[in-house]
Design a protein around this motif. Structure first.
Motif, PDB file in Angstrom:
ATOM      1  N   VAL A  20       0.850  -1.179   0.000  1.00 38.71           N
ATOM      2  CA  VAL A  20       0.000   0.000   0.000  1.00 38.71           C
ATOM      3  C   VAL A  20       0.891   1.235   0.000  1.00 38.71           C
ATOM      4  O   VAL A  20       1.857   1.316   0.764  1.00 38.71           O
ATOM      5  N   CYS A  21       0.581   2.176  -0.872  1.00 37.92           N
ATOM      6  CA  CYS A  21       1.343   3.421  -0.953  1.00 37.92           C
ATOM      7  C   CYS A  21       1.093   4.237   0.324  1.00 37.92           C
ATOM      8  O   CYS A  21      -0.060   4.512   0.666  1.00 37.92           O
ATOM      9  N   PRO A  22       2.150   4.627   1.038  1.00 41.68           N
ATOM     10  CA  PRO A  22       1.948   5.385   2.270  1.00 41.68           C
ATOM     11  C   PRO A  22       1.440   6.808   2.024  1.00 41.68           C
ATOM     12  O   PRO A  22       0.901   7.422   2.935  1.00 41.68           O
ATOM     13  N   LEU A  23       1.570   7.315   0.807  1.00 48.04           N
ATOM     14  CA  LEU A  23       1.076   8.662   0.521  1.00 48.04           C
ATOM     15  C   LEU A  23      -0.423   8.660   0.234  1.00 48.04           C
ATOM     16  O   LEU A  23      -1.176   9.391   0.860  1.00 48.04           O
ATOM     17  N   GLU A  69      16.008  16.540   1.426  1.00 51.23           N
ATOM     18  CA  GLU A  69      16.949  16.185   2.496  1.00 51.23           C
ATOM     19  C   GLU A  69      16.647  16.937   3.789  1.00 51.23           C
ATOM     20  O   GLU A  69      16.601  16.344   4.866  1.00 51.23           O
ATOM     21  N   LYS A  70      16.417  18.240   3.682  1.00 50.59           N
ATOM     22  CA  LYS A  70      16.283  19.070   4.888  1.00 50.59           C
ATOM     23  C   LYS A  70      14.885  19.066   5.502  1.00 50.59           C
ATOM     24  O   LYS A  70      14.750  19.042   6.725  1.00 50.59           O
ATOM     25  N   SER A  71      13.844  19.102   4.659  1.00 48.24           N
ATOM     26  CA  SER A  71      12.505  19.323   5.202  1.00 48.24           C
ATOM     27  C   SER A  71      11.507  18.197   4.973  1.00 48.24           C
ATOM     28  O   SER A  71      10.495  18.125   5.662  1.00 48.24           O
ATOM     29  N   TYR A  72      11.744  17.348   3.971  1.00 49.10           N
ATOM     30  CA  TYR A  72      10.728  16.366   3.590  1.00 49.10           C
ATOM     31  C   TYR A  72      11.281  14.950   3.533  1.00 49.10           C
ATOM     32  O   TYR A  72      11.030  14.210   2.594  1.00 49.10           O
ATOM     33  N   ALA A  73      12.013  14.545   4.549  1.00 48.96           N
ATOM     34  CA  ALA A  73      12.652  13.226   4.575  1.00 48.96           C
ATOM     35  C   ALA A  73      11.759  12.133   5.158  1.00 48.96           C
ATOM     36  O   ALA A  73      12.200  11.003   5.331  1.00 48.96           O
ATOM     37  N   THR A  74      10.497  12.448   5.451  1.00 44.38           N
ATOM     38  CA  THR A  74       9.552  11.442   5.936  1.00 44.38           C
ATOM     39  C   THR A  74       8.250  11.574   5.167  1.00 44.38           C
ATOM     40  O   THR A  74       7.945  12.631   4.609  1.00 44.38           O
ATOM     41  N   VAL A  75       7.472  10.507   5.166  1.00 45.11           N
ATOM     42  CA  VAL A  75       6.172  10.530   4.496  1.00 45.11           C
ATOM     43  C   VAL A  75       5.261  11.554   5.180  1.00 45.11           C
ATOM     44  O   VAL A  75       4.528  12.294   4.518  1.00 45.11           O
ATOM     45  N   LEU A  79       3.359  14.834   3.491  1.00 43.14           N
ATOM     46  CA  LEU A  79       1.910  15.027   3.549  1.00 43.14           C
ATOM     47  C   LEU A  79       1.504  16.347   4.214  1.00 43.14           C
ATOM     48  O   LEU A  79       0.360  16.770   4.083  1.00 43.14           O
ATOM     49  N   GLU A  80       2.423  16.987   4.908  1.00 43.01           N
ATOM     50  CA  GLU A  80       2.121  18.288   5.511  1.00 43.01           C
ATOM     51  C   GLU A  80       2.175  19.421   4.495  1.00 43.01           C
ATOM     52  O   GLU A  80       1.626  20.485   4.731  1.00 43.01           O
ATOM     53  N   HIS A  81       2.827  19.196   3.359  1.00 44.90           N
ATOM     54  CA  HIS A  81       2.942  20.235   2.329  1.00 44.90           C
ATOM     55  C   HIS A  81       1.605  20.372   1.592  1.00 44.90           C
ATOM     56  O   HIS A  81       0.991  19.389   1.189  1.00 44.90           O
ATOM     57  N   GLU A  82       1.142  21.611   1.422  1.00 41.12           N
ATOM     58  CA  GLU A  82      -0.176  21.881   0.847  1.00 41.12           C
ATOM     59  C   GLU A  82      -0.349  21.306  -0.562  1.00 41.12           C
ATOM     60  O   GLU A  82      -1.355  20.665  -0.867  1.00 41.12           O
ATOM     61  N   ARG A  85      -0.670  17.549  -0.434  1.00 43.51           N
ATOM     62  CA  ARG A  85      -1.990  17.149   0.082  1.00 43.51           C
ATOM     63  C   ARG A  85      -3.049  17.260  -1.001  1.00 43.51           C
ATOM     64  O   ARG A  85      -3.919  16.397  -1.122  1.00 43.51           O
ATOM     65  N   ARG A  86      -2.997  18.340  -1.798  1.00 42.44           N
ATOM     66  CA  ARG A  86      -3.967  18.489  -2.887  1.00 42.44           C
ATOM     67  C   ARG A  86      -3.801  17.387  -3.928  1.00 42.44           C
ATOM     68  O   ARG A  86      -4.783  16.851  -4.436  1.00 42.44           O
ATOM     69  N   PHE A  87      -2.555  17.051  -4.238  1.00 43.53           N
ATOM     70  CA  PHE A  87      -2.295  15.971  -5.191  1.00 43.53           C
ATOM     71  C   PHE A  87      -2.862  14.650  -4.665  1.00 43.53           C
ATOM     72  O   PHE A  87      -3.527  13.912  -5.394  1.00 43.53           O
ATOM     73  N   VAL A  88      -2.600  14.341  -3.408  1.00 42.94           N
ATOM     74  CA  VAL A  88      -3.078  13.083  -2.817  1.00 42.94           C
ATOM     75  C   VAL A  88      -4.605  13.047  -2.815  1.00 42.94           C
ATOM     76  O   VAL A  88      -5.200  12.013  -3.134  1.00 42.94           O
TER      77      VAL A  88
END
Length: 118
Positions: A20-23, A69-75, A79-82, A85-88
């Motif tokens: 299952v895709c975690p996003l 690397e700096k801000s988005y190294a986790t799922v 998902l916190e990025h606007e 979230r709209r894409f998902v």
């Protein structure tokens, strides 16, 4: 000689659980499976996460390697990025095998140099 009774044969093989895709939370078909380095490989990342190809492409369309690397190294951080979230919210309504071309974000186009053949 007496015949043996047919006993129920149990197989040792167990079909693996679908990934299952975690996003987006949809099942990942084998032909749409991509491995995403949470920290880009060019920046020393080793840990990977299985994602839908369309979700993986969207991540790289939105974020530079430095941002990953700096801000988005986790799922969770992704998902916190606007925009993510709209894409998902959009892709979750599509069937698991859905794929559409990904366009680079306008935000990324402004700061990145143009590449290509002349």
């Amino acid at each position: 000689m007496a015949r043996k009774r047919r006993e129920e044969i149990t197989s040792w093989y167990q079909k693996p659980e679908p990934e299952v895709c975690p996003l987006c939370g949809r099942i990942i078909p084998e032909d749409q499976r991509d491995e995403h380095h949470l920290v880009p490989k060019s920046r020393g990342g080793r840990k990977t996460q299985a994602l839908h190809r369309i979700c993986h492409r969207q991540i790289h369309a939105l974020f530079s390697e430095a941002e990953l690397e700096k801000s988005y190294a986790t799922v969770e951080a992704l998902l916190e990025h606007e925009e993510m979230r709209r894409f998902v919210a959009w892709v979750v309504k599509k069937p698991p095998g859905f794929y559409d071309g990904t366009k680079r974000s306008n935000r990324r186009q402004q700061g990145s140099p143009k590449r290509g053949f002349r």
